[in-house]
Design a protein around this motif. Sequence first.
Motif, PDB file in Angstrom:
ATOM      1  N   MET A 198      14.964  57.982  76.288  1.00  0.00           N
ATOM      2  CA  MET A 198      14.467  57.316  75.082  1.00  0.00           C
ATOM      3  C   MET A 198      15.456  56.220  74.671  1.00  0.00           C
ATOM      4  SD  MET A 198      12.006  57.463  72.663  1.00  0.00           S
ATOM      5  CE  MET A 198      11.408  59.154  72.724  1.00  0.00           C
ATOM      6  N   ARG A 199      14.978  55.025  74.446  1.00  0.00           N
ATOM      7  CA  ARG A 199      15.869  53.931  74.061  1.00  0.00           C
ATOM      8  C   ARG A 199      15.731  53.633  72.572  1.00  0.00           C
ATOM      9  NH1 ARG A 199      13.406  48.938  73.485  1.00  0.00           N
ATOM     10  NH2 ARG A 199      11.188  48.892  74.036  1.00  0.00           N
ATOM     11  N   ILE A 200      16.771  53.038  72.022  1.00  0.00           N
ATOM     12  CA  ILE A 200      16.728  52.563  70.637  1.00  0.00           C
ATOM     13  C   ILE A 200      16.109  51.175  70.650  1.00  0.00           C
ATOM     14  CG2 ILE A 200      18.143  51.794  68.701  1.00  0.00           C
ATOM     15  CD1 ILE A 200      20.000  54.117  69.245  1.00  0.00           C
ATOM     16  N   ALA A 201      15.015  51.016  69.889  1.00  0.00           N
ATOM     17  CA  ALA A 201      14.281  49.762  69.890  1.00  0.00           C
ATOM     18  C   ALA A 201      14.575  48.902  68.668  1.00  0.00           C
ATOM     19  CB  ALA A 201      12.774  50.041  69.963  1.00  0.00           C
ATOM     20  N   ALA A 202      15.058  49.496  67.593  1.00  0.00           N
ATOM     21  CA  ALA A 202      15.370  48.749  66.369  1.00  0.00           C
ATOM     22  C   ALA A 202      16.785  49.098  65.932  1.00  0.00           C
ATOM     23  CB  ALA A 202      14.375  49.095  65.260  1.00  0.00           C
ATOM     24  N   ASP A 203      17.606  48.089  65.743  1.00  0.00           N
ATOM     25  CA  ASP A 203      19.002  48.349  65.374  1.00  0.00           C
ATOM     26  C   ASP A 203      19.259  48.218  63.882  1.00  0.00           C
ATOM     27  OD1 ASP A 203      18.885  45.627  65.007  1.00  0.00           O
ATOM     28  OD2 ASP A 203      20.408  45.148  66.526  1.00  0.00           O
ATOM     29  N   HIS A 252      17.891  65.011  69.988  1.00  0.00           N
ATOM     30  CA  HIS A 252      16.657  65.766  70.216  1.00  0.00           C
ATOM     31  C   HIS A 252      15.687  65.008  71.117  1.00  0.00           C
ATOM     32  CE1 HIS A 252      13.611  68.780  69.324  1.00  0.00           C
ATOM     33  NE2 HIS A 252      12.763  67.800  69.057  1.00  0.00           N
ATOM     34  N   VAL A 253      15.652  63.681  70.976  1.00  0.00           N
ATOM     35  CA  VAL A 253      14.714  62.888  71.777  1.00  0.00           C
ATOM     36  C   VAL A 253      15.390  62.254  72.990  1.00  0.00           C
ATOM     37  CG1 VAL A 253      13.208  62.448  69.810  1.00  0.00           C
ATOM     38  CG2 VAL A 253      15.040  60.810  70.344  1.00  0.00           C
ATOM     39  N   GLY A 254      16.672  62.534  73.199  1.00  0.00           N
ATOM     40  CA  GLY A 254      17.371  62.000  74.365  1.00  0.00           C
ATOM     41  C   GLY A 254      17.762  60.548  74.239  1.00  0.00           C
ATOM     42  N   ALA A 255      17.907  60.065  72.994  1.00  0.00           N
ATOM     43  CA  ALA A 255      18.331  58.676  72.790  1.00  0.00           C
ATOM     44  C   ALA A 255      19.856  58.597  72.787  1.00  0.00           C
ATOM     45  CB  ALA A 255      17.780  58.138  71.476  1.00  0.00           C
ATOM     46  N   SER A 256      20.374  57.455  73.158  1.00  0.00           N
ATOM     47  CA  SER A 256      21.820  57.253  73.192  1.00  0.00           C
ATOM     48  C   SER A 256      22.380  57.215  71.777  1.00  0.00           C
ATOM     49  CB  SER A 256      22.160  55.944  73.895  1.00  0.00           C
ATOM     50  OG  SER A 256      21.719  55.970  75.239  1.00  0.00           O
ATOM     51  N   GLN A 257      23.558  57.801  71.618  1.00  0.00           N
ATOM     52  CA  GLN A 257      24.247  57.714  70.338  1.00  0.00           C
ATOM     53  C   GLN A 257      24.874  56.328  70.187  1.00  0.00           C
ATOM     54  OE1 GLN A 257      24.115  59.781  67.908  1.00  0.00           O
ATOM     55  NE2 GLN A 257      23.205  61.572  68.924  1.00  0.00           N
ATOM     56  N   THR A 258      25.108  55.948  68.938  1.00  0.00           N
ATOM     57  CA  THR A 258      25.628  54.625  68.649  1.00  0.00           C
ATOM     58  C   THR A 258      26.486  54.701  67.391  1.00  0.00           C
ATOM     59  OG1 THR A 258      24.989  52.347  68.093  1.00  0.00           O
ATOM     60  CG2 THR A 258      23.556  54.084  67.294  1.00  0.00           C
ATOM     61  N   ALA A 296      12.572  55.640  63.004  1.00  0.00           N
ATOM     62  CA  ALA A 296      12.308  54.205  62.907  1.00  0.00           C
ATOM     63  C   ALA A 296      13.073  53.408  63.948  1.00  0.00           C
ATOM     64  CB  ALA A 296      12.647  53.711  61.502  1.00  0.00           C
ATOM     65  N   MET A 297      14.158  53.977  64.475  1.00  0.00           N
ATOM     66  CA  MET A 297      15.001  53.265  65.429  1.00  0.00           C
ATOM     67  C   MET A 297      14.500  53.381  66.866  1.00  0.00           C
ATOM     68  SD  MET A 297      18.712  54.427  63.859  1.00  0.00           S
ATOM     69  CE  MET A 297      19.752  53.518  65.011  1.00  0.00           C
ATOM     70  N   ILE A 298      13.847  54.491  67.217  1.00  0.00           N
ATOM     71  CA  ILE A 298      13.545  54.744  68.629  1.00  0.00           C
ATOM     72  C   ILE A 298      12.249  54.054  69.076  1.00  0.00           C
ATOM     73  CG2 ILE A 298      14.833  56.902  68.660  1.00  0.00           C
ATOM     74  CD1 ILE A 298      12.191  58.408  68.376  1.00  0.00           C
ATOM     75  N   ALA A 299      12.129  53.887  70.374  1.00  0.00           N
ATOM     76  CA  ALA A 299      10.986  53.167  70.937  1.00  0.00           C
ATOM     77  C   ALA A 299       9.688  53.964  70.850  1.00  0.00           C
ATOM     78  CB  ALA A 299      11.272  52.816  72.404  1.00  0.00           C
TER      79      ALA A 299
END
Length: 310
Positions: A1-6, A76-82, A114-117
């Motif tokens: 899962m990627r972060i789509a909104a920063d 939980h969704v497997g997105a990268s931490q930032t 809101a951040m994730i794709a």
Amino acid sequence: MRIAADHVRVSAPATAGNLGPGFDSLGMALGVRDELEVRAIASREIEMEIVGEGEATLPRDESHLVVQAIRAALDHVGASQTGLAIRATNRIPHGRGLGSSAAAVVAGITAARAMIAEPEALDRAEALRLATVFEGHPDNAAPAIYGGATVAWTSSDGPLAAALEVGDQIETAVLVPGATLPTKEARAVLPAQVPHTHAAFNAGRSALLVHALAGRPELLFPATEDKLHQGYRADVLGPATSLLRALRERGLAAVISGAGPSVLVLGSGLEEAGLGSGMPEELQGVGDSAWRCIHTVGRVAGATGEPVGV
């Protein structure tokens, strides 16, 4: 899962749990909200600005509930931490039975959504499961997520919730004292067992309350009677006990909001009854306390989150 909104903006409402007889199950969103702006930054640092409630006492690092909730949701969704730059505008009073911790947790989860794709990976049902891990029970998290009034329960599949019908004429007024009461202290005085008659009483009143909320305000007074928790907590609730008694003597459907010490009134025509937003003059000094009123008309939305500048 990627972060789509920063860069995202989030808000989450205050909530009242229990609503009298619905101990650890019924809840309602109230008309005061915390707001967040969250930015993903290149480092793993936490930059946090806090305005309002808790600005002098809350942590500004990984231990903050909002940060913990964002981290847990992204994991939980497997997105990268930032790294995170957060501006929190806190309007929900802390330590007063208005769900401030649930709002912080739900706001963090909503920010991650809101951040994730693929935001559907953190839908409301999933958000409730994650929030309950933090809260321990879902009665405040559910209305913070779904809005309005909710009933929440726990099954073998985990915590679940359903929205309740609330009539357009139903209003709320929550009276907030200056003093606080830690939830742990309020729970510590509850007995491990209660009489069967008290359990049966509350089951009936909870069912009646669901019916009354759907548009029968004349039934709210009997529907908000309770034998499971408010009486046991009377000695630790301080001025709230005096205010609760005074309001119910006036025929108003008053209950302790969550674990207290705020007092919630359900009904219609509450402003005409002297419970408009502000400092109701006739209630000042009841229980030797100053009381601030937050009056809400209409359904309060649950947590919202959206990307900024998209």
